[in-house]
Every structure is written in C-alpha cells, then in structure tokens.
Design an enzyme around this catalytic site. Structure first.
Site, PDB file in Angstrom:
ATOM      1  N   ASN A  50      -1.807  18.149 -20.837  1.00 16.52           N
ATOM      2  CA  ASN A  50      -2.141  17.105 -21.800  1.00 16.52           C
ATOM      3  C   ASN A  50      -2.369  17.659 -23.205  1.00 16.52           C
ATOM      4  O   ASN A  50      -2.972  16.986 -24.047  1.00 16.52           O
ATOM      5  CB  ASN A  50      -3.388  16.350 -21.336  1.00 16.52           C
ATOM      6  CG  ASN A  50      -3.133  15.540 -20.084  1.00 16.52           C
ATOM      7  OD1 ASN A  50      -2.257  14.672 -20.064  1.00 16.52           O
ATOM      8  ND2 ASN A  50      -3.869  15.827 -19.033  1.00 16.52           N
ATOM      9  N   HIS A  91      -2.207  15.428 -26.229  1.00 15.16           N
ATOM     10  CA  HIS A  91      -2.190  14.047 -25.777  1.00 15.16           C
ATOM     11  C   HIS A  91      -3.456  13.271 -26.135  1.00 15.16           C
ATOM     12  O   HIS A  91      -3.403  12.049 -26.303  1.00 15.16           O
ATOM     13  CB  HIS A  91      -1.956  13.990 -24.272  1.00 15.16           C
ATOM     14  CG  HIS A  91      -0.544  14.295 -23.873  1.00 15.16           C
ATOM     15  ND1 HIS A  91       0.076  15.485 -24.172  1.00 15.16           N
ATOM     16  CD2 HIS A  91       0.375  13.554 -23.187  1.00 15.16           C
ATOM     17  CE1 HIS A  91       1.310  15.466 -23.684  1.00 15.16           C
ATOM     18  NE2 HIS A  91       1.511  14.315 -23.092  1.00 15.16           N
ATOM     19  N   ARG A 135       0.809  -1.224   0.000  1.00 11.01           N
ATOM     20  CA  ARG A 135       0.000   0.000   0.000  1.00 11.01           C
ATOM     21  C   ARG A 135       0.844   1.278   0.000  1.00 11.01           C
ATOM     22  O   ARG A 135       0.359   2.341   0.398  1.00 11.01           O
ATOM     23  CB  ARG A 135      -0.984   0.000   1.183  1.00 11.01           C
ATOM     24  CG  ARG A 135      -1.980  -1.151   1.140  1.00 11.01           C
ATOM     25  CD  ARG A 135      -3.042  -1.016   2.218  1.00 11.01           C
ATOM     26  NE  ARG A 135      -4.004  -2.100   2.128  1.00 11.01           N
ATOM     27  CZ  ARG A 135      -3.905  -3.265   2.755  1.00 11.01           C
ATOM     28  NH1 ARG A 135      -2.858  -3.500   3.539  1.00 11.01           N
ATOM     29  NH2 ARG A 135      -4.828  -4.197   2.622  1.00 11.01           N
ATOM     30  N   HIS A 153       6.134   7.892 -27.712  1.00  6.16           N
ATOM     31  CA  HIS A 153       5.111   8.755 -27.102  1.00  6.16           C
ATOM     32  C   HIS A 153       5.278  10.200 -27.546  1.00  6.16           C
ATOM     33  O   HIS A 153       4.299  10.867 -27.913  1.00  6.16           O
ATOM     34  CB  HIS A 153       5.200   8.654 -25.579  1.00  6.16           C
ATOM     35  CG  HIS A 153       4.290   9.592 -24.857  1.00  6.16           C
ATOM     36  ND1 HIS A 153       2.913   9.527 -24.950  1.00  6.16           N
ATOM     37  CD2 HIS A 153       4.560  10.649 -24.045  1.00  6.16           C
ATOM     38  CE1 HIS A 153       2.370  10.495 -24.225  1.00  6.16           C
ATOM     39  NE2 HIS A 153       3.344  11.182 -23.654  1.00  6.16           N
ATOM     40  N   GLU A 208      -5.167  16.690 -11.050  1.00  6.47           N
ATOM     41  CA  GLU A 208      -5.722  17.002 -12.371  1.00  6.47           C
ATOM     42  C   GLU A 208      -7.228  17.225 -12.334  1.00  6.47           C
ATOM     43  O   GLU A 208      -7.991  16.702 -13.150  1.00  6.47           O
ATOM     44  CB  GLU A 208      -5.380  15.882 -13.363  1.00  6.47           C
ATOM     45  CG  GLU A 208      -5.392  16.352 -14.807  1.00  6.47           C
ATOM     46  CD  GLU A 208      -4.811  15.319 -15.756  1.00  6.47           C
ATOM     47  OE1 GLU A 208      -5.597  14.691 -16.475  1.00  6.47           O
ATOM     48  OE2 GLU A 208      -3.578  15.164 -15.780  1.00  6.47           O
TER      49      GLU A 208
END
Length: 369
Positions: free
Chosen positions: A253, A256, A129, A273, A245
């Site tokens: 972005n 994107h 975690r 990318h 965000e």
C-alpha cells in the site's frame, strides 16, 4: 535480454496459499485459446462480467474460448469507471446471477480492469456464500496488482475499498495483447503500480524500470512482459507470506494512504487510481525522508521517475485538515492513528505512524495544503 513471453510458452507465477493456491498465466494471445482455461472447473453456467469499454473488444473471444466448458455463458456489461464501483452496480451482478438461476458452481469471469475485478470478486465471495471466479485483467494496473492476491471491494463515499472481502480467484490470466488497446493515460496509471514494487521490495527492478521506462511507455512487448511478470512475482511472494494483510502485505500500500485520500476528496474517477497512487508515492517518499529512511536524492529520483511515467507529482489542494480527516478513515489506521507505509531503506518498507505536524509538512511540500 528478456525472455520472450508467448502463447507457445506462457509464463506462470504461482500464488502459494495451500488449498487456495492458484496460477497467474502471462502471455500474448491467451484469451483466444480454450487451453488457457483448462484449470477452470466445468459448470452448467458462467457469467462474464465486463464493462461497456472492454466488452465490445474482448467478450466474443472469451465466450468462444469458454464454449464447451459451460452449457450457458451469460454476459453482463457494467458502466465503465471508478464512479460506478458501488452498491448499485454490485447489485446488478447479483441481479444477473439470480435472474439466470445461477447455482453455487457457476463460474464468474472478471473481464476488465481493477473496478470490474474488484466488484466481480466481491460478488463471487458473497453469492451463495462463495462461488468460483477467474480474473482476466485487461489493464496494466490490474495485471500487475489488483487482480492478484484476492482483495475484493467496493467504494463508499467516506472511503475507498472500505467494504469488501479477501477472496482468492481460481486463476489469473494476463493476456498482454489486451494492453494494445490501452489508452496512454491508463498505461501510465498502471506504471504507478509497477514502480511501487521497486522502492519497497526490489531496487534491481527499480533500476530496470528507470532504464526501460521509454520502452514501457512505447508498449514494447518484451518490456511489458518483464514488468508484468516481475510485479506478479513480487506480489505472489508477499501475499504467500501474509494473505490477509496482518503485517508484510501492508507494504504493497505504499503511496495508497495519501492516494486514497486524493480519490475520495476529488470524487472517484476524477483521477485514475494509479494517478493518485503515483502522487501518493511522492508524498510517502517525502515522509520517509523526514523519518530518516531515505535521503533527498532518493526522493528526487523516485519523483523524477513517477513524473517521467506521465503521472502527477503535485497533489490537489484540499488543505491539510481534509487530508488528515480522510486518512484517519483509511483501513490501516488504528484507534484514529494514521499509519503509513514508508521506506526504511531503498528496497525495504515498513508501516508506522507519523506525527500530524510532520504529515502537514509533507502535504505543504507537495502542494496539498
């Protein structure tokens, strides 16, 4: 004159997120020196996650620099490439952590580009975690974008970066010396994310990139140092205001939504990318013009810069419906409505929907349909 960046005076940019704040260190030769990692918590063990391309170049130096901070330093080399940013490869990190009996104080080090950084961060967010991790980006794209801000993820066949978590590193160490081994195509891919910051946030930086693009492509140290530093400053300013965000951060972005559709349709890894983002910015600029944010002269100016950076400006031809289908799966879509980052004026961006008919016009104009 640009301020030189060196080991003697590495530049520091801080991400201000309260108790999750951390530094970005920028300099040449940082990877080789133990002092670079003084802020990293000591623990019984560390795991360096890298890939088969970067590992042989820099793992030994990082291991040497970390000696003394950890009783055991384990190394995992993953296959290189976006095609391996998936569950199968992510599980190899968990296998290594469990196999070595790593506890919740174990520190993970992401040594590589964006794929290594994203997967290592996601593994750190998930293992027990949450365990500490450090970003050591070795590509321009990772240094100026993906290593900063805490976005971690893997890809799914139906969408890029759709499975992940927001999880901040302990620090980001950008060793500019690692860029010397970067292939020209990877350098150009990184320049896409550098260029991005200009039209959405800082036109003075955009103008600087236009003037210094030959120096950037020639990998002149002073130019690269300034590009990395200013890119990190802008991202730090944005992330500090909107970590998860919910608003402002979405402007990062730009390009994107179109770019991720290209990557998904082609198959991950066919285009880098940054190549997909570069082409996506051309498409987003075309859409911005149709929405009244910029004129045709600005669209051409941005397109020219992207092309001079060595990036594609004509989109792969998949047909408008396939693009629309993929973009509706994008994380920024809501209720099936595609939302795009568009320029509302040079140096400023917003996120908003656009009519499908207008998007089809853009796709046709860019060769996609």
């Amino acid at each position: 004159m640009l301020t030189p960046v060196s080991l003697a005076a590495p530049q520091r940019v801080d991400i201000a997120l309260g108790e999750r704040s951390y530094p970005i260190l920028i300099g040449a030769g940082l990877l080789d020196h133990p002092a670079s990692f003084e802020a990293v918590p000591k623990a019984a063990s560390a795991l360096i996650v890298t890939n088969t391309t970067v590992g042989p170049l820099y793992t030994a130096a990082l291991q040497k620099a970390l000696t003394g901070r950890f009783a055991a330093i384990h190394v995992l080399e993953l296959p290189d490439g976006e095609a391996h940013k998936d569950w199968t490869t992510l599980n190899r990190i968990f296998d290594a952590l469990l196999g070595h009996g790593c506890d919740r104080k174990t520190v993970l080090f992401a040594l590589g580009g964006g794929v290594v950084g994203d997967m290592t961060g996601f593994a750190a967010a998930s293992y027990m975690r949450g365990v500490p991790f450090v970003q050591v980006p070795t590509t321009l794209l990772a240094q100026v974008d993906s290593s900063v801000g805490g976005k971690t993820a893997i890809n799914h066949p139906l969408g890029k970066n759709m499975i992940g978590a927001f999880y901040q590193p302990q620090m980001v160490l950008c060793d500019l010396a690692t860029l010397k081994t970067l292939p020209p195509r990877e350098l150009s891919a990184g320049l896409a994310e550098v260029i991005k910051y200009g039209p959405i946030y800082d036109m003075a930086f955009f103008e600087w990139i236009e003037a210094n693009l030959p120096a950037l492509r020639a990998q002149e140290p002073a130019a690269l140092a300034h590009a990395v530093r200013r890119s990190c400053e802008i991202k730090a300013e944005v992330v500090g205001q909107d970590e998860r965000e919910n608003g402002l951060r979405a402007i990062l972005n730009f390009g994107h939504t179109f770019g991720h559709a290209i990557e998904s349709a082609l198959g991950y890894g066919e285009w880098l990318h940054g190549e997909a983002v570069g082409c996506g910015m051309v498409m987003a600029a075309q859409l911005s013009q149709r929405l009244g944010g910029v004129d045709s002269a600005f669209v051409q100016r941005l397109t020219t810069l992207i092309e001079k950076a060595g990036l594609p400006v004509v989109a792969p031809r998949f047909g408008a419906e396939r693009y629309l289908e993929l973009m509706r799966i994008d994380k920024k879509s809501e209720g099936g409505e595609i939302r795009f980052v568009v320029i509302d004026k040079p140096g400023s961006a917003v996120m908003r929907p656009a009519p499908d008919a207008m998007v089809r016009e853009v796709l046709a104009a860019c060769g996609a349909a």
